[in-house]
Design an enzyme around this catalytic site. Structure first.
Site, PDB file in Angstrom:
ATOM      1  N   LYS A 174       0.833  -1.208   0.000  1.00  0.00           N
ATOM      2  CA  LYS A 174       0.000   0.000   0.000  1.00  0.00           C
ATOM      3  C   LYS A 174       0.867   1.258   0.000  1.00  0.00           C
ATOM      4  O   LYS A 174       0.584   2.222  -0.700  1.00  0.00           O
ATOM      5  CB  LYS A 174      -0.967  -0.025   1.201  1.00  0.00           C
ATOM      6  CG  LYS A 174      -2.110  -1.000   0.957  1.00  0.00           C
ATOM      7  CD  LYS A 174      -2.945  -1.338   2.170  1.00  0.00           C
ATOM      8  CE  LYS A 174      -3.887  -2.483   1.789  1.00  0.00           C
ATOM      9  NZ  LYS A 174      -4.602  -3.094   2.875  1.00  0.00           N
TER      10      LYS A 174
ATOM     11  N   GLN B 213      -5.658  -2.331   8.909  1.00  0.00           N
ATOM     12  CA  GLN B 213      -5.307  -3.589   8.250  1.00  0.00           C
ATOM     13  C   GLN B 213      -5.837  -4.774   9.057  1.00  0.00           C
ATOM     14  O   GLN B 213      -5.574  -4.881  10.251  1.00  0.00           O
ATOM     15  CB  GLN B 213      -3.769  -3.673   8.112  1.00  0.00           C
ATOM     16  CG  GLN B 213      -3.277  -4.867   7.347  1.00  0.00           C
ATOM     17  CD  GLN B 213      -3.679  -4.824   5.873  1.00  0.00           C
ATOM     18  OE1 GLN B 213      -3.562  -3.811   5.202  1.00  0.00           O
ATOM     19  NE2 GLN B 213      -4.179  -5.934   5.365  1.00  0.00           N
TER      20      GLN B 213
ATOM     21  N   ASP C 177     -11.831   1.339   2.724  1.00  0.00           N
ATOM     22  CA  ASP C 177     -12.081  -0.094   2.517  1.00  0.00           C
ATOM     23  C   ASP C 177     -13.577  -0.348   2.308  1.00  0.00           C
ATOM     24  O   ASP C 177     -13.975  -1.441   1.902  1.00  0.00           O
ATOM     25  CB  ASP C 177     -11.612  -0.910   3.738  1.00  0.00           C
ATOM     26  CG  ASP C 177     -10.179  -1.422   3.584  1.00  0.00           C
ATOM     27  OD1 ASP C 177      -9.713  -1.528   2.429  1.00  0.00           O
ATOM     28  OD2 ASP C 177      -9.549  -1.710   4.612  1.00  0.00           O
TER      29      ASP C 177
END
Ligand code: NAP
Length: 284
Positions: free
Chosen positions: A52, A96, A119
């Site tokens: 990322k 995460q 997300d």
């Protein structure tokens, strides 16, 4: 015409678009920044977070990593999210997954401000997917839609079978296909006679997490085959949810592993960060 859906190539087009958006936003005085929270030292998470950071650097998005120890308490994590929610210089926030078991994942995901939830796991964004009016889409299903559009796959009226019903892939995938007028069937581990259903699919999307789960006898001649899972076969070799060698001859289009859905998922996170930045700055 190649049968292979080249995820790397399509993702690089998305990344070019994102890089241009970052430039344009920068010229109007808006830098774009993504905050990534990682709790603990899960090796796979480390790899994903590094990807990322690299992807952000490639397109000019500022990436900020918040690495917390594995024994971080819920209150400390929630306090960090509140602080990041309030910061005007941060456009996207993600935590995460997985996070250590003592932490309440649902509470963590719900604490991220919906407009910064790149997300798209916050219940508000999940709700928007159901309503069909969403802006931030979960990255993997969004990436698959981008692939299908890029390959000009006809979706309206087609039978799409999604294998897998997770909140992050299977369910939102089904909703996005429904929005585009496919007739959708969702299969899962309790589905009876799954091959009889998957053989009806014009578009078959496998998000199972089992090596070579989809075999040739489960596929209709000419179907479009999308494999989401990334697994290791009996020899430790990377492979997908689809038995590629056996299924490819029957498919009209098929994703490889690696180089299929994976690069698209990565690219869509950056696209979401741009969408979030534009929303927050009221830029169309
Ligand atoms: P998940 O939460 O483990 O869900 C797997 C789904 O597969 C579940 O709904 C499960 O059914 C179903 N399933 C398992 N065994 C089955 C069987 N024998 N027959 C029919 N259905 C079965 O996984 P996920 O998060 O959706 O991810 C799926 C895979 O994609 C994983 O390998 C993950 O690592 C990978 N992934 C890849 C990307 C990428 O960018 N390439 C992104 C996200 C995920 P039940 O609900 O009944 O248990």
């Amino acid at each position: 015409m190649s049968k292979l859906i080249d995820g790397k190539k399509i993702a690089s087009t998305v990344l070019d678009r994102v890089a241009q958006d970052v430039k344009d936003l920068g010229q109007s005085g808006h830098e774009v920044a993504l905050a990534v929270i990682v709790v603990g030292d899960d090796p796979a998470s480390r790899v994903y977070v590094n990807h990322k950071k690299k992807d952000c650097a490639q397109v000019g998005i500022i990436s900020l990593e918040y690495a917390l120890p594995a024994d971080t308490e819920q209150a400390a994590l929630m306090a960090l999210i509140t602080q990041l929610n309030e910061r005007k210089d941060i456009n996207g926030i993600l935590c995460q997954l997985p996070i250590p078991k003592h932490l309440d994942e649902k509470a963590v995901l719900s604490a991220i401000a919906p407009e910064k939830d790149v997300d798209a796991f916050h219940p508000v964004n999940v709700g928007h997917i159901m309503l069909g009016d969403c802006l931030l889409l979960p990255c993997t299903p969004a990436g698959i839609m981008e692939m299908l559009h890029s390959e000009e796959v006809e979706i309206t009226g087609k039978h799409c079978v999604v294998i897998g019903r997770s909140n992050i892939v299977g369910k939102p995938m089904a909703m996005l296909m429904l929005k585009e007028n496919a007739t959708v069937t969702i299969c899962h581990s309790k589905t009876v006679d799954l091959p009889a259903i998957s053989r009806q699919a014009d578009i078959l999307i496998a998000a199972v997490g089992r090596a070579k789960f989809v075999t040739a006898d489960m596929v209709k001649q000419g179907a479009v085959i999308i494999g989401v899972g990334m697994n290791r076969d009996e020899n430790g070799k990377l492979c997908g949810d689809v038995d590629f060698a056996a299924v490819e001859p029957k498919a009209s289009l098929i994703t490889p592993v690696p180089g299929g859905v994976g690069p698209m998922t990565r690219a869509m996170l950056l696209q979401n960060t741009i969408i979030a930045a534009k929303m927050q700055n009221k830029i169309k």
